[in-house]
Scaffold this motif. Structure first.
Motif, PDB file in Angstrom:
ATOM      1  N   HIS A  48      -0.341   9.850   5.443  1.00 48.88           N
ATOM      2  CA  HIS A  48       1.104   9.592   5.388  1.00 48.88           C
ATOM      3  C   HIS A  48       1.359   8.112   5.097  1.00 48.88           C
ATOM      4  N   LEU A  49       0.637   7.243   5.778  1.00 51.79           N
ATOM      5  CA  LEU A  49       0.833   5.805   5.561  1.00 51.79           C
ATOM      6  C   LEU A  49       0.475   5.416   4.132  1.00 51.79           C
ATOM      7  N   VAL A  50      -0.556   6.046   3.578  1.00 47.45           N
ATOM      8  CA  VAL A  50      -0.966   5.754   2.205  1.00 47.45           C
ATOM      9  C   VAL A  50       0.088   6.256   1.222  1.00 47.45           C
ATOM     10  N   GLU A  51       0.599   7.473   1.455  1.00 45.45           N
ATOM     11  CA  GLU A  51       1.619   8.049   0.577  1.00 45.45           C
ATOM     12  C   GLU A  51       2.867   7.178   0.518  1.00 45.45           C
ATOM     13  N   LYS A  52       3.227   6.590   1.659  1.00 40.61           N
ATOM     14  CA  LYS A  52       4.412   5.738   1.740  1.00 40.61           C
ATOM     15  C   LYS A  52       4.107   4.288   1.367  1.00 40.61           C
ATOM     16  N   ARG A  53       2.849   4.033   0.981  1.00 43.69           N
ATOM     17  CA  ARG A  53       2.394   2.706   0.577  1.00 43.69           C
ATOM     18  C   ARG A  53       2.442   1.693   1.726  1.00 43.69           C
ATOM     19  N   PHE A  54       2.308   2.186   2.935  1.00 42.75           N
ATOM     20  CA  PHE A  54       2.203   1.292   4.089  1.00 42.75           C
ATOM     21  C   PHE A  54       0.749   0.931   4.367  1.00 42.75           C
ATOM     22  N   ALA A  55      -0.156   1.658   3.731  1.00 42.21           N
ATOM     23  CA  ALA A  55      -1.586   1.394   3.886  1.00 42.21           C
ATOM     24  C   ALA A  55      -2.299   1.844   2.623  1.00 42.21           C
ATOM     25  N   HIS A  56      -3.513   1.386   2.443  1.00 43.84           N
ATOM     26  CA  HIS A  56      -4.356   1.880   1.357  1.00 43.84           C
ATOM     27  C   HIS A  56      -5.783   1.987   1.877  1.00 43.84           C
ATOM     28  N   THR A  57      -6.592   2.739   1.201  1.00 45.56           N
ATOM     29  CA  THR A  57      -7.965   2.950   1.666  1.00 45.56           C
ATOM     30  C   THR A  57      -8.970   2.473   0.633  1.00 45.56           C
ATOM     31  N   LYS A  58     -10.113   2.040   1.118  1.00 45.47           N
ATOM     32  CA  LYS A  58     -11.236   1.627   0.282  1.00 45.47           C
ATOM     33  C   LYS A  58     -12.513   2.226   0.840  1.00 45.47           C
ATOM     34  N   SER A  59     -13.514   2.296   0.029  1.00 44.84           N
ATOM     35  CA  SER A  59     -14.803   2.812   0.483  1.00 44.84           C
ATOM     36  C   SER A  59     -15.379   1.895   1.555  1.00 44.84           C
ATOM     37  N   ASN A  60     -16.007   2.515   2.520  1.00 47.96           N
ATOM     38  CA  ASN A  60     -16.651   1.760   3.591  1.00 47.96           C
ATOM     39  C   ASN A  60     -17.990   1.233   3.067  1.00 47.96           C
TER      40      ASN A  60
ATOM     41  N   GLN B  42       3.907  -3.886   2.430  1.00 47.32           N
ATOM     42  CA  GLN B  42       5.001  -3.022   2.886  1.00 47.32           C
ATOM     43  C   GLN B  42       4.759  -2.535   4.305  1.00 47.32           C
ATOM     44  N   GLY B  43       3.496  -2.235   4.593  1.00 49.48           N
ATOM     45  CA  GLY B  43       3.153  -1.796   5.938  1.00 49.48           C
ATOM     46  C   GLY B  43       3.384  -2.881   6.967  1.00 49.48           C
ATOM     47  N   ARG B  44       3.091  -4.132   6.610  1.00 48.25           N
ATOM     48  CA  ARG B  44       3.310  -5.239   7.547  1.00 48.25           C
ATOM     49  C   ARG B  44       4.798  -5.440   7.815  1.00 48.25           C
ATOM     50  N   LYS B  45       5.624  -5.271   6.778  1.00 49.05           N
ATOM     51  CA  LYS B  45       7.072  -5.376   6.984  1.00 49.05           C
ATOM     52  C   LYS B  45       7.576  -4.264   7.902  1.00 49.05           C
ATOM     53  N   LEU B  46       7.043  -3.055   7.692  1.00 53.85           N
ATOM     54  CA  LEU B  46       7.438  -1.935   8.554  1.00 53.85           C
ATOM     55  C   LEU B  46       6.996  -2.183   9.989  1.00 53.85           C
TER      56      LEU B  46
END
Length: 324
Positions: A76-88, A102-106
């Motif tokens: 959900h956070l990724v869809e709303k662009r509040f977070a993104h994911t990268k390979s570990n 955007q996530g930090r502002k939220l």
């Protein structure tokens, strides 16, 4: 987890009710946190992601939820662009979630919203009342954490089948701390290999803690053979009539330590002693068992100038007493 001889606790029922009402009044059952596009789980996920890159597995552990729930929150956070994911980089099979601008502002909006709510709540309390609640909630949180760590263990009354493994635990721990059998320590007791037989009276009990059939520790309580001459020197009315119990043979293997069992077992034994009509609880320990001494002091045991009973543990130079 099972536990024998634990008295019913009306306070526990009251605490459950209060906890339930707090969850409701803080809106934790709502689908969103106020007017923000976040569910309570997503809000908690956002906070943890803000602390640094985190995997789904780690997030699930921190939030105490299943991995699928944690995965949905991150999606959900990724869809709303509040977070993104990268390979570990340490595990190609997993992803790490990162906070976006955007996530930090939220998150700032979430903090502002929660600050308003809690400032309104705290305005109903004095500074001392707020401190009392903070202290109590900290203790409550620690108790919850310890309870989670103890889930795979069983605390129960000792049986004859437990004699050999419990004696082995006592010998192993004693050797670890340099408590040798040639001195007046519990490891030298002639009854060490038949412990269960020593706690058959109605006012005595010994409990063991096991995991998957392996005995990892235990402790007991029984009447103290009282030295009335010494008791009369203490500031206690009617010393001769007082019933004194003794906390005995509290030993825990390394695998069991750090999970809160020592304090839990001590409280269980003290509750049992109160039920049996004892007025105080006595114990003897040694400075070599530094962790145990700190535990007893935190529970409320006071140091005595002299021993009360003839326990045979003359090498245990630290007698302590707790009024029940």
């Amino acid at each position: 987890m099972t536990e024998d001889n634990k008295p019913s606790n009306q306070q526990g029922s009251t605490l459950r009710t209060v906890s339930r009402h707090i969850v409701r009044q803080l809106g934790m059952l709502n689908s969103a946190c106020g007017d923000l596009p976040l569910s309570p789980v997503q809000a908690h996920a956002l906070i943890e992601v803000s602390q640094g890159a985190i995997s789904i597995k780690k997030l699930a552990q921190i939030l105490n939820i299943d991995k699928s729930n944690a995965s949905r929150a991150i999606s959900h956070l990724v869809e709303k662009r509040f977070a993104h994911t990268k390979s570990n980089p340490r595990d190609s099979r997993s992803l790490l979630a990162h906070l976006t601008p955007q996530g930090r502002k939220l998150l700032q909006k979430l903090d502002h919203q929660q600050n308003i709510i809690f400032n309104e709540i705290l305005s109903q309390l004095s500074c001392s009342e707020t401190q009392q609640i903070e202290t109590a909630m900290t203790l409550y949180n620690k108790a919850i954490q310890r309870s989670r760590m103890q889930q795979e263990y069983t605390l129960r009354v000792m049986t004859p089948e437990d004699n050999a493994p419990m004696a082995a635990v006592i010998r192993t721990v004693s050797a670890e701390y340099g408590l040798t059998s040639d001195k007046g320590y519990a490891v030298a007791d002639p009854t060490l290999d038949s412990l269960s037989e020593q706690y058959q009276a109605s006012d005595a009990c010994y409990w063991v803690i096991e995991k998957e059939g392996e005995i990892l520790g235990g402790g007991g309580i029984a009447p103290l053979s009282i030295n009335t001459a010494v008791m009369n020197t203490l500031d206690q009315p009617a010393a001769k009539q007082e019933r004194v119990s003794e906390l005995q043979k509290m030993y825990f293997s390394q695998a069991l330590r750090g999970k809160g069992f020592a304090k839990r077992l001590a409280y269980l034994a003290l509750d049992f002693a109160r039920e049996q009509g004892f007025h105080s609880c006595y114990l003897e320990t040694t400075a070599d068992l530094n962790e145990a001494v700190k535990l007893y002091e935190s529970i409320g045991f006071k140091h005595l100038d002299s021993h009360l009973g003839d326990t045979g543990h003359d090498a245990c130079e630290m007698p302590m007493l707790l009024k029940l």
